[in-house]
Design a protein around this motif. Sequence first.
Motif, PDB file in Angstrom:
ATOM      1  N   ILE A 218       0.852  -1.213   0.000  1.00 43.69           N
ATOM      2  CA  ILE A 218       0.000   0.000   0.000  1.00 43.69           C
ATOM      3  C   ILE A 218       0.879   1.251   0.000  1.00 43.69           C
ATOM      4  O   ILE A 218       0.707   2.152  -0.825  1.00 43.69           O
ATOM      5  N   VAL A 219       1.851   1.283   0.926  1.00 41.93           N
ATOM      6  CA  VAL A 219       2.644   2.512   1.109  1.00 41.93           C
ATOM      7  C   VAL A 219       3.567   2.758  -0.079  1.00 41.93           C
ATOM      8  O   VAL A 219       3.653   3.866  -0.609  1.00 41.93           O
ATOM      9  N   LEU A 220       4.272   1.693  -0.548  1.00 41.11           N
ATOM     10  CA  LEU A 220       5.254   1.887  -1.632  1.00 41.11           C
ATOM     11  C   LEU A 220       4.565   2.200  -2.964  1.00 41.11           C
ATOM     12  O   LEU A 220       5.045   3.029  -3.733  1.00 41.11           O
ATOM     13  N   SER A 221       3.421   1.564  -3.220  1.00 41.69           N
ATOM     14  CA  SER A 221       2.716   1.877  -4.472  1.00 41.69           C
ATOM     15  C   SER A 221       2.156   3.301  -4.428  1.00 41.69           C
ATOM     16  O   SER A 221       2.159   4.012  -5.436  1.00 41.69           O
ATOM     17  N   LYS A 222       1.715   3.721  -3.239  1.00 38.87           N
ATOM     18  CA  LYS A 222       1.205   5.096  -3.094  1.00 38.87           C
ATOM     19  C   LYS A 222       2.342   6.099  -3.336  1.00 38.87           C
ATOM     20  O   LYS A 222       2.161   7.127  -3.992  1.00 38.87           O
ATOM     21  N   THR A 223       3.544   5.771  -2.810  1.00 36.71           N
ATOM     22  CA  THR A 223       4.696   6.654  -3.020  1.00 36.71           C
ATOM     23  C   THR A 223       5.014   6.772  -4.505  1.00 36.71           C
ATOM     24  O   THR A 223       5.305   7.858  -5.015  1.00 36.71           O
TER      25      THR A 223
ATOM     26  N   ARG B  79       2.963   6.267  -7.023  1.00 41.15           N
ATOM     27  CA  ARG B  79       1.875   6.917  -7.779  1.00 41.15           C
ATOM     28  C   ARG B  79       1.813   8.415  -7.536  1.00 41.15           C
ATOM     29  O   ARG B  79       1.522   9.189  -8.429  1.00 41.15           O
ATOM     30  N   LYS B  80       2.074   8.824  -6.325  1.00 45.21           N
ATOM     31  CA  LYS B  80       1.806  10.211  -5.945  1.00 45.21           C
ATOM     32  C   LYS B  80       3.016  11.133  -6.070  1.00 45.21           C
ATOM     33  O   LYS B  80       2.900  12.322  -5.780  1.00 45.21           O
ATOM     34  N   THR B  81       4.174  10.594  -6.408  1.00 52.57           N
ATOM     35  CA  THR B  81       5.351  11.464  -6.547  1.00 52.57           C
ATOM     36  C   THR B  81       5.884  11.380  -7.980  1.00 52.57           C
ATOM     37  O   THR B  81       5.649  10.381  -8.671  1.00 52.57           O
ATOM     38  N   PRO B  82       6.582  12.403  -8.455  1.00 52.11           N
ATOM     39  CA  PRO B  82       7.107  12.395  -9.829  1.00 52.11           C
ATOM     40  C   PRO B  82       8.069  11.221 -10.050  1.00 52.11           C
ATOM     41  O   PRO B  82       8.722  10.757  -9.115  1.00 52.11           O
ATOM     42  N   THR B  83       8.168  10.753 -11.313  1.00 52.40           N
ATOM     43  CA  THR B  83       8.978   9.551 -11.589  1.00 52.40           C
ATOM     44  C   THR B  83      10.045   9.786 -12.657  1.00 52.40           C
ATOM     45  O   THR B  83      10.800   8.868 -12.955  1.00 52.40           O
TER      46      THR B  83
ATOM     47  N   ASP C  75       5.713   9.860   5.442  1.00 52.36           N
ATOM     48  CA  ASP C  75       4.387  10.386   5.783  1.00 52.36           C
ATOM     49  C   ASP C  75       3.310   9.325   5.623  1.00 52.36           C
ATOM     50  O   ASP C  75       2.374   9.238   6.425  1.00 52.36           O
ATOM     51  N   ALA C  76       3.429   8.502   4.561  1.00 50.31           N
ATOM     52  CA  ALA C  76       2.429   7.451   4.327  1.00 50.31           C
ATOM     53  C   ALA C  76       2.468   6.421   5.443  1.00 50.31           C
ATOM     54  O   ALA C  76       1.417   5.989   5.955  1.00 50.31           O
ATOM     55  N   PHE C  77       3.682   5.990   5.836  1.00 51.20           N
ATOM     56  CA  PHE C  77       3.803   5.046   6.969  1.00 51.20           C
ATOM     57  C   PHE C  77       3.217   5.666   8.236  1.00 51.20           C
ATOM     58  O   PHE C  77       2.478   5.015   8.988  1.00 51.20           O
ATOM     59  N   ASP C  78       3.585   6.911   8.489  1.00 48.21           N
ATOM     60  CA  ASP C  78       3.141   7.607   9.701  1.00 48.21           C
ATOM     61  C   ASP C  78       1.620   7.694   9.747  1.00 48.21           C
ATOM     62  O   ASP C  78       0.996   7.450  10.793  1.00 48.21           O
TER      63      ASP C  78
ATOM     64  N   HIS D 249      -1.968  22.020 -17.671  1.00 41.57           N
ATOM     65  CA  HIS D 249      -0.674  21.323 -17.729  1.00 41.57           C
ATOM     66  C   HIS D 249      -0.302  20.709 -16.377  1.00 41.57           C
ATOM     67  O   HIS D 249       0.599  19.887 -16.304  1.00 41.57           O
ATOM     68  N   LEU D 250      -1.021  21.103 -15.312  1.00 36.38           N
ATOM     69  CA  LEU D 250      -0.667  20.556 -13.996  1.00 36.38           C
ATOM     70  C   LEU D 250      -1.335  19.221 -13.710  1.00 36.38           C
ATOM     71  O   LEU D 250      -0.880  18.477 -12.854  1.00 36.38           O
ATOM     72  N   PHE D 251      -2.453  18.936 -14.362  1.00 35.23           N
ATOM     73  CA  PHE D 251      -3.098  17.655 -14.051  1.00 35.23           C
ATOM     74  C   PHE D 251      -3.274  16.761 -15.264  1.00 35.23           C
ATOM     75  O   PHE D 251      -3.878  15.707 -15.198  1.00 35.23           O
ATOM     76  N   ALA D 252      -2.750  17.160 -16.409  1.00 36.73           N
ATOM     77  CA  ALA D 252      -2.823  16.303 -17.584  1.00 36.73           C
ATOM     78  C   ALA D 252      -1.454  15.662 -17.804  1.00 36.73           C
ATOM     79  O   ALA D 252      -0.442  16.350 -17.827  1.00 36.73           O
ATOM     80  N   GLY D 253      -1.409  14.330 -17.981  1.00 32.48           N
ATOM     81  CA  GLY D 253      -0.148  13.649 -18.260  1.00 32.48           C
ATOM     82  C   GLY D 253       0.698  13.439 -17.018  1.00 32.48           C
ATOM     83  O   GLY D 253       0.288  13.706 -15.901  1.00 32.48           O
ATOM     84  N   LYS D 254       1.913  12.935 -17.234  1.00 34.43           N
ATOM     85  CA  LYS D 254       2.810  12.616 -16.130  1.00 34.43           C
ATOM     86  C   LYS D 254       3.384  13.905 -15.553  1.00 34.43           C
ATOM     87  O   LYS D 254       3.817  14.788 -16.291  1.00 34.43           O
TER      88      LYS D 254
END
Length: 668
Positions: free
Chosen positions: A21-26, A28-32, A56-59, A654-659
């Motif tokens: 849960i935590v690693l997949s969330k990290t 998905r939610k952060t730039p790659t 933060d996700a673990f916490d 441009h902030l919510f479209a694409g990667k």
Amino acid sequence: MSTSGLKAIAPVPTATDFLDIVLSKTQRKTPTVIHKNFKISRIRNFYMRKVKFCQDAFDEKLSAILTEFPVLDDLHPFLSSLMNVLYDKNHYKLALGQLRTARHLIDQVAKDYHRLLKFGDSLYRCKQLKRAALGRMATIMKRQKDPLAYLEQVRQHISRLPAIDPNTRTLLICGYPNVGKSSFINKVTRADVDVQPYAFTTKSLFVGHLDYKYLRWQVIDTPGILDHPLEEMNTIEMQSITAMAHLKSCILYFMDLSEQCGYSVEAQCKLFHSIKPLFANKPILLVINKIDITRLEDLHPDSRALVQEILDMEGVQNVQVSCYSEEGVMELKNKACDTLLAHRVDIKIKGSKINNVANRIHVAQPKPRDEVVRAPFIPDAVKDKKKYDKEDPDRKRLLRDDELEDGGAGVFNINLKRDYLLANPEWKFDIIPEIMDGKNIVDFVDPDIAEKLEALEREEERLEAEGFYDEEENMYASEDEREAVEFKANLKSKIISQSTKKGMKNQARLPRTAGLRTLTELTEELTKAGYDPSRIEERAAILAKLQGAKRKRHEEEEDVDMEEDDSEGEEPSDWEDDAMEVDAASKVAKRQKTNSGGVINKKLPKTDRTTAGLKNEQQYDKTIKLRNLGQRPRNMLARAGEGDRTIKTKMPKHLFAGKRKGGKTDRR
């Protein structure tokens, strides 16, 4: 808090699920996306953000588990003891403690690697530090496999617990196994408890509800108890003991005199005596069940004596029922409810505070040291004191009596001076001096003013009687004074008559003709009124000279204008250019002379700063135009309301479209 309050706990994931849960969330939610040719500060921020987000996700997940599971010390003693019996308090606290420690360790790991990442000198170094940080966090969470599994089992069991409210009206059924406890609860409530002809059919607490006298009652069916020491009792029996110890309830102790339950009457009586300490301060009903087989009267004298010993105890009542034939079931229900109601009312009347302080109070009884009688001393003032009687005419006068005499509430005003404590009581109502400008006002008040006024009025009456006011000639000292008074009176009457007209709303009070007077008329009237008009005549002569000079200059300007009209079509000469410039300057000066009210200021400076450095009026107008144009944005802001402060697009496309890339994505 009831057991129903314990049910709102989210499922606890296993250690591997937790990591997924935590690693997949990290991820998905952060730039790659990152490249080695990026600026090093950007690379560091990219990986620092990953580590911080993972922490933060673990916490967040661990804090949710720790806050949702109840703290045993904060629960009602019954719920706390029940959880101790079912889940072992030490094991439960240890599991939560391990998760709290894991959360702290993860925070420390993240903090350490965050610090190291600040000094990463390449993309490879930063990436390895990020991998190490996430790996250490994952290792810490893998070690929490057992506590997480245990807490998930506890959560599942808590959700299946019956909803017991420890503070409501409760009937508690207890006794040996198989004496008919579950059969009774099935009869009086809508609970469906399993009934079988063998011991320990009921393995946990069951709750049913019934209505009596428009009140809600809960009936708790406890598992059967065997007569052996507390240390040897199993979890099933300990649930019953916990309920009896902590719930404020009416105890229904069931006995089976037919001994079909497999236990003798003697054993059942012994069990009652062994658990009797748990029944302290609770109403007790001894229920003789299965009377369709054996009644109390049919019992052997020896067994009867054992039962009678229990019945003779203080506060124990007896009811005989048969759940098979339903004889006495409703009577038992009504009697139990009435007994508990009466008991609860008694407790409330007595109050609970006395129990807390009674054991701390010690009343000392003095022993006489000799034969002398020492009676208590009571002062005579106390002995002679009479009880206040409203009807007694000689009673002590109260402030309320004064209030009723002086107009009642809202009218009566308390005189605070009556309570002053002074050396001489006569000083109480002395007037406090009022000081103004350093002097006492009383010193300037004439105490004989009333007598003097009366004397003056008597004198006026005497003068009227003698006819002093009949002749007008006596009113004035001289003819001039008389004429001056008449003139003022006429002028005043004219003004009053003019002001009454409807059309005089916003016009001058004096009529227009009042100001149109010749100098001769004015001097004559002032002389009549007794004034010297010589200074006014001098001023008028000076003004006349100035007016004549002004008129002459004006006529000369008109002549010059006429000559300009005659010379139309010819080229303008130098003096004409000068005249034009003077004319433009005069226009500007006129504009400057007139203030916001439209009144021309007479005292103006010789040079005009507003037109300094400007050629002509056109240039002046242009400067005014440019100034107004520059002020326009400020004016618009000043007129803006709340609706003009909205931000139309909070998230551009441009902030919510694409990667999303490595920079900041929050715009606000």
